[in-house]
Design a protein around this motif. Structure first.
Motif, PDB file in Angstrom:
ATOM      1  N   LEU A  45       0.822  -1.214   0.000  1.00 51.19           N
ATOM      2  CA  LEU A  45       0.000   0.000   0.000  1.00 51.19           C
ATOM      3  C   LEU A  45       0.855   1.263   0.000  1.00 51.19           C
ATOM      4  O   LEU A  45       0.483   2.272  -0.579  1.00 51.19           O
ATOM      5  CB  LEU A  45      -0.907   0.018   1.228  1.00 51.19           C
ATOM      6  CG  LEU A  45      -1.900  -1.140   1.381  1.00 51.19           C
ATOM      7  CD1 LEU A  45      -2.652  -1.019   2.692  1.00 51.19           C
ATOM      8  CD2 LEU A  45      -2.872  -1.151   0.199  1.00 51.19           C
ATOM      9  N   ASN A  46       2.001   1.199   0.659  1.00 48.30           N
ATOM     10  CA  ASN A  46       2.888   2.350   0.816  1.00 48.30           C
ATOM     11  C   ASN A  46       4.149   1.858   1.536  1.00 48.30           C
ATOM     12  O   ASN A  46       4.286   0.657   1.801  1.00 48.30           O
ATOM     13  CB  ASN A  46       2.200   3.478   1.610  1.00 48.30           C
ATOM     14  CG  ASN A  46       1.422   2.960   2.799  1.00 48.30           C
ATOM     15  OD1 ASN A  46       1.939   2.168   3.588  1.00 48.30           O
ATOM     16  ND2 ASN A  46       0.179   3.378   2.942  1.00 48.30           N
ATOM     17  N   CYS A  47       5.021   2.765   1.907  1.00 46.12           N
ATOM     18  CA  CYS A  47       6.243   2.367   2.603  1.00 46.12           C
ATOM     19  C   CYS A  47       5.944   1.887   4.021  1.00 46.12           C
ATOM     20  O   CYS A  47       6.580   0.956   4.515  1.00 46.12           O
ATOM     21  CB  CYS A  47       7.214   3.541   2.635  1.00 46.12           C
ATOM     22  SG  CYS A  47       8.886   3.116   3.180  1.00 46.12           S
ATOM     23  N   THR A  48       4.982   2.518   4.681  1.00 42.35           N
ATOM     24  CA  THR A  48       4.577   2.093   6.027  1.00 42.35           C
ATOM     25  C   THR A  48       4.104   0.647   6.016  1.00 42.35           C
ATOM     26  O   THR A  48       4.458  -0.150   6.887  1.00 42.35           O
ATOM     27  CB  THR A  48       3.468   3.010   6.564  1.00 42.35           C
ATOM     28  OG1 THR A  48       3.965   4.347   6.663  1.00 42.35           O
ATOM     29  CG2 THR A  48       2.989   2.543   7.929  1.00 42.35           C
ATOM     30  N   ASP A  49       3.297   0.318   5.037  1.00 39.67           N
ATOM     31  CA  ASP A  49       2.794  -1.049   4.889  1.00 39.67           C
ATOM     32  C   ASP A  49       3.959  -2.020   4.691  1.00 39.67           C
ATOM     33  O   ASP A  49       4.017  -3.084   5.320  1.00 39.67           O
ATOM     34  CB  ASP A  49       1.845  -1.102   3.684  1.00 39.67           C
ATOM     35  CG  ASP A  49       1.083  -2.418   3.573  1.00 39.67           C
ATOM     36  OD1 ASP A  49       0.635  -2.935   4.610  1.00 39.67           O
ATOM     37  OD2 ASP A  49       0.923  -2.904   2.440  1.00 39.67           O
ATOM     38  N   ALA A  50       4.908  -1.628   3.847  1.00 37.57           N
ATOM     39  CA  ALA A  50       6.061  -2.485   3.571  1.00 37.57           C
ATOM     40  C   ALA A  50       6.901  -2.695   4.826  1.00 37.57           C
ATOM     41  O   ALA A  50       7.368  -3.813   5.098  1.00 37.57           O
ATOM     42  CB  ALA A  50       6.903  -1.882   2.452  1.00 37.57           C
ATOM     43  N   LEU A  51       7.109  -1.636   5.614  1.00 34.99           N
ATOM     44  CA  LEU A  51       7.889  -1.769   6.846  1.00 34.99           C
ATOM     45  C   LEU A  51       7.182  -2.670   7.851  1.00 34.99           C
ATOM     46  O   LEU A  51       7.822  -3.489   8.518  1.00 34.99           O
ATOM     47  CB  LEU A  51       8.143  -0.391   7.451  1.00 34.99           C
ATOM     48  CG  LEU A  51       9.193   0.465   6.735  1.00 34.99           C
ATOM     49  CD1 LEU A  51       9.157   1.904   7.238  1.00 34.99           C
ATOM     50  CD2 LEU A  51      10.586  -0.125   6.902  1.00 34.99           C
ATOM     51  N   ASN A  52       5.880  -2.519   7.980  1.00 38.33           N
ATOM     52  CA  ASN A  52       5.122  -3.384   8.881  1.00 38.33           C
ATOM     53  C   ASN A  52       5.201  -4.839   8.447  1.00 38.33           C
ATOM     54  O   ASN A  52       5.343  -5.744   9.276  1.00 38.33           O
ATOM     55  CB  ASN A  52       3.663  -2.931   8.944  1.00 38.33           C
ATOM     56  CG  ASN A  52       3.413  -1.873   9.993  1.00 38.33           C
ATOM     57  OD1 ASN A  52       3.082  -2.182  11.131  1.00 38.33           O
ATOM     58  ND2 ASN A  52       3.609  -0.615   9.621  1.00 38.33           N
ATOM     59  N   MET A  53       5.098  -5.072   7.145  1.00 28.96           N
ATOM     60  CA  MET A  53       5.205  -6.439   6.632  1.00 28.96           C
ATOM     61  C   MET A  53       6.555  -7.044   6.977  1.00 28.96           C
ATOM     62  O   MET A  53       6.648  -8.211   7.390  1.00 28.96           O
ATOM     63  CB  MET A  53       5.000  -6.441   5.114  1.00 28.96           C
ATOM     64  CG  MET A  53       3.575  -6.151   4.673  1.00 28.96           C
ATOM     65  SD  MET A  53       3.432  -5.914   2.888  1.00 28.96           S
ATOM     66  CE  MET A  53       3.913  -7.526   2.273  1.00 28.96           C
ATOM     67  N   ALA A  54       7.613  -6.246   6.807  1.00 24.23           N
ATOM     68  CA  ALA A  54       8.958  -6.746   7.078  1.00 24.23           C
ATOM     69  C   ALA A  54       9.166  -6.997   8.561  1.00 24.23           C
ATOM     70  O   ALA A  54       9.615  -8.080   8.972  1.00 24.23           O
ATOM     71  CB  ALA A  54       9.988  -5.746   6.561  1.00 24.23           C
ATOM     72  N   ILE A  55       8.824  -6.017   9.388  1.00 25.75           N
ATOM     73  CA  ILE A  55       9.076  -6.111  10.825  1.00 25.75           C
ATOM     74  C   ILE A  55       8.274  -7.239  11.457  1.00 25.75           C
ATOM     75  O   ILE A  55       8.816  -8.106  12.159  1.00 25.75           O
ATOM     76  CB  ILE A  55       8.752  -4.763  11.501  1.00 25.75           C
ATOM     77  CG1 ILE A  55       9.783  -3.709  11.081  1.00 25.75           C
ATOM     78  CG2 ILE A  55       8.702  -4.904  13.014  1.00 25.75           C
ATOM     79  CD1 ILE A  55       9.406  -2.289  11.443  1.00 25.75           C
ATOM     80  N   LYS A  56       6.984  -7.250  11.220  1.00 26.95           N
ATOM     81  CA  LYS A  56       6.121  -8.243  11.858  1.00 26.95           C
ATOM     82  C   LYS A  56       6.204  -9.603  11.174  1.00 26.95           C
ATOM     83  O   LYS A  56       5.770 -10.607  11.736  1.00 26.95           O
ATOM     84  CB  LYS A  56       4.686  -7.728  11.882  1.00 26.95           C
ATOM     85  CG  LYS A  56       4.555  -6.450  12.709  1.00 26.95           C
ATOM     86  CD  LYS A  56       3.170  -5.838  12.615  1.00 26.95           C
ATOM     87  CE  LYS A  56       3.107  -4.532  13.404  1.00 26.95           C
ATOM     88  NZ  LYS A  56       1.791  -3.869  13.297  1.00 26.95           N
ATOM     89  N   GLY A  57       6.794  -9.605   9.978  1.00 27.75           N
ATOM     90  CA  GLY A  57       6.903 -10.865   9.252  1.00 27.75           C
ATOM     91  C   GLY A  57       8.132 -11.674   9.580  1.00 27.75           C
ATOM     92  O   GLY A  57       8.167 -12.877   9.298  1.00 27.75           O
ATOM     93  N   VAL A  58       9.165 -11.019  10.164  1.00 25.65           N
ATOM     94  CA  VAL A  58      10.403 -11.762  10.434  1.00 25.65           C
ATOM     95  C   VAL A  58      10.706 -11.913  11.923  1.00 25.65           C
ATOM     96  O   VAL A  58      11.447 -12.825  12.308  1.00 25.65           O
ATOM     97  CB  VAL A  58      11.626 -11.104   9.749  1.00 25.65           C
ATOM     98  CG1 VAL A  58      11.412 -11.010   8.249  1.00 25.65           C
ATOM     99  CG2 VAL A  58      11.944  -9.726  10.337  1.00 25.65           C
ATOM    100  N   LEU A  59      10.140 -11.050  12.775  1.00 22.61           N
ATOM    101  CA  LEU A  59      10.503 -11.083  14.195  1.00 22.61           C
ATOM    102  C   LEU A  59       9.730 -12.150  14.958  1.00 22.61           C
ATOM    103  O   LEU A  59       8.551 -12.399  14.688  1.00 22.61           O
ATOM    104  CB  LEU A  59      10.259  -9.709  14.824  1.00 22.61           C
ATOM    105  CG  LEU A  59      11.159  -8.580  14.312  1.00 22.61           C
ATOM    106  CD1 LEU A  59      10.816  -7.274  14.999  1.00 22.61           C
ATOM    107  CD2 LEU A  59      12.635  -8.924  14.508  1.00 22.61           C
ATOM    108  N   LYS A  60      10.421 -12.728  15.934  1.00 24.22           N
ATOM    109  CA  LYS A  60       9.840 -13.757  16.790  1.00 24.22           C
ATOM    110  C   LYS A  60      10.055 -13.376  18.252  1.00 24.22           C
ATOM    111  O   LYS A  60      10.924 -12.556  18.564  1.00 24.22           O
ATOM    112  CB  LYS A  60      10.498 -15.114  16.487  1.00 24.22           C
ATOM    113  CG  LYS A  60      10.344 -15.577  15.052  1.00 24.22           C
ATOM    114  CD  LYS A  60      11.132 -16.869  14.813  1.00 24.22           C
ATOM    115  CE  LYS A  60      11.032 -17.316  13.366  1.00 24.22           C
ATOM    116  NZ  LYS A  60      11.828 -18.546  13.095  1.00 24.22           N
ATOM    117  N   PRO A  61       9.270 -13.955  19.153  1.00 26.01           N
ATOM    118  CA  PRO A  61       9.458 -13.648  20.582  1.00 26.01           C
ATOM    119  C   PRO A  61      10.897 -13.877  21.022  1.00 26.01           C
ATOM    120  O   PRO A  61      11.503 -14.902  20.698  1.00 26.01           O
ATOM    121  CB  PRO A  61       8.492 -14.606  21.272  1.00 26.01           C
ATOM    122  CG  PRO A  61       7.400 -14.822  20.274  1.00 26.01           C
ATOM    123  CD  PRO A  61       8.100 -14.843  18.945  1.00 26.01           C
ATOM    124  N   GLY A  62      11.446 -12.907  21.737  1.00 22.42           N
ATOM    125  CA  GLY A  62      12.809 -13.006  22.230  1.00 22.42           C
ATOM    126  C   GLY A  62      13.849 -12.371  21.339  1.00 22.42           C
ATOM    127  O   GLY A  62      15.023 -12.262  21.725  1.00 22.42           O
TER     128      GLY A  62
END
Length: 379
Positions: free
Chosen positions: A70-87
């Protein structure tokens, strides 16, 4: 109006972009499908064409690795929440936009991740060795804005990328202010994930962005749904780019993005960047002559984009912006610019700064008129 808010959205767009949008909307705007009618196939071809052009422009490892968002914000959210795991542990700097900081802060508050914000120097630059020293065995991701949307400072992403590759840490680059202005080679800079908007330096309309995902990097889907092709799978098809592109994409926006990218390539990045920073230097000299403004960031034009921010003790930034808009018909951006950590670093929080960001279509006369208006306001 004299428009000097290109760091937010470039305006005007090149005439070729307007023509491409009009023609596409009238003749080709259908839902993309790999096995549909002619218009659906044409829309699918537009998406494929856009990916190929982006892959060549940024030296990616395959057109399918460029995901339309949708935009750069969307892309950053996809990247951040798509690769990070608890810890996991994440490293950014105090020069980040809220689109990077807010998702991370929310995950930190929820107890999911640990987050380190390394400080910039007094001019907005990040020392790559500071990044290296902050990496721990738990570090999963380093996220860096290539160019500041407030002070214009650019960061040495090639040096930082070399460090993250040696440490086996994912490297996420926010290219919101530099895509279409400065050369970016995702392979040379060892970039694993890169987010960029269409509506800034690539001159697309709002509502379209891009996420680059390097091969070998797994990103969990941000949204799931139709993909225009494989309708039988019970879950999102695993092949790229469709794995991360659930739902109907903004094909019209991509058509505009293609036209904008073509215009940028015709002009040349060096010409665009030089024009913008020369206008910034011209304004800087005017402000020096007026003598009542404090400018933030360094003056090395080879290490910045065309954005200049400043303040004066005489009037709040918001008031200056309002007067310029109402009395002089000049559009700038006052305030915190969706980047509170930057303003805290430069002691301009909470009032913010006056930000001026010229674009390719601005002239020296525009800058001179702005300087004259600022002088009159202070008088």
């Amino acid at each position: 109006m004299i428009y000097l808010d290109n760091a937010a959205t470039t305006f005007p767009k090149p005439e070729s972009v307007y023509k491409a949008l009009d023609s596409y909307a009238r003749n080709s705007l259908a839902n993309p499908g790999r096995a549909g009618h002619k218009m659906a196939l044409a829309s699918e071809h537009t998406l494929a064409d856009g990916r190929h052009r982006l892959n060549q422009f940024f030296n990616g490892k395959g057109p399918e690795r460029f995901i339309f968002t949708l935009n750069c914000t969307d892309a950053l959210n996809m990247a951040i929440k798509g690769v990070l795991k608890p810890g996991d542990h994440v490293i950014t700097s105090d020069m980040e936009h809220n689109s990077m900081s807010r998702p991370l802060r929310a995950l930190e508050l929820a107890g999911v991740i640990e987050w380190t914000r390394i400080p910039s120097d007094g001019q907005g630059s990040i020392d790559p060795q500071t990044v290296a020293k902050a990496i721990t065995p738990k570090t999963r991701l380093v996220g860096i804005s290539h160019g500041s949307n407030v002070v214009g400072t650019t960061q040495p992403i090639e040096e930082i990328g070399k460090i993250t590759r040696e440490k086996n840490v994912l490297f996420l680059v926010d290219a919101a202010q530099t895509a279409g202005v400065l050369p970016i080679d995702v392979q040379a800079a060892n970039i694993d994930l890169m987010a960029l908007p269409g509506h800034k330096g690539l001159f697309a309309p709002t509502g379209v962005g891009v996420l680059y995902v390097a091969p070998g990097v797994h990103v969990n889907p941000w949204r799931e749904g139709g993909t225009g092709g494989d309708s039988s799978s019970e879950t999102q098809p695993k092949d790229y780019p469709y794995f991360l592109e659930g739902g109907t994409p903004n094909v019209l926006g991509v058509a505009g993005l293609i036209a904008g990218l073509q215009w940028v390539q015709e002009q040349g990045l060096k010409k665009i960047h030089q024009h913008e920073v020369e206008l910034v230097e011209r304004l800087w000299k005017h402000l020096d002559e007026i003598g009542q403004f404090t400018i933030v960031g360094h003056r090395d034009m080879s290490r910045r984009v065309g954005t200049l921010s400043f303040f004066t003790e005489a009037l709040p930034a918001a008031e200056i912006g309002g007067i310029l808009d109402q009395a002089f018909d000049i559009a700038i951006r006052p305030g915190l610019h969706c980047a509170p950590y930057i303003h805290k670093a430069f002691k301009s929080y909470p009032d913010g700064l006056v930000r001026v960001s010229p674009g390719p279509f601005n002239t020296e006369a525009d800058i001179d008129l702005l300087a004259g208006a600022l002088k009159e306001i202070l008088a």
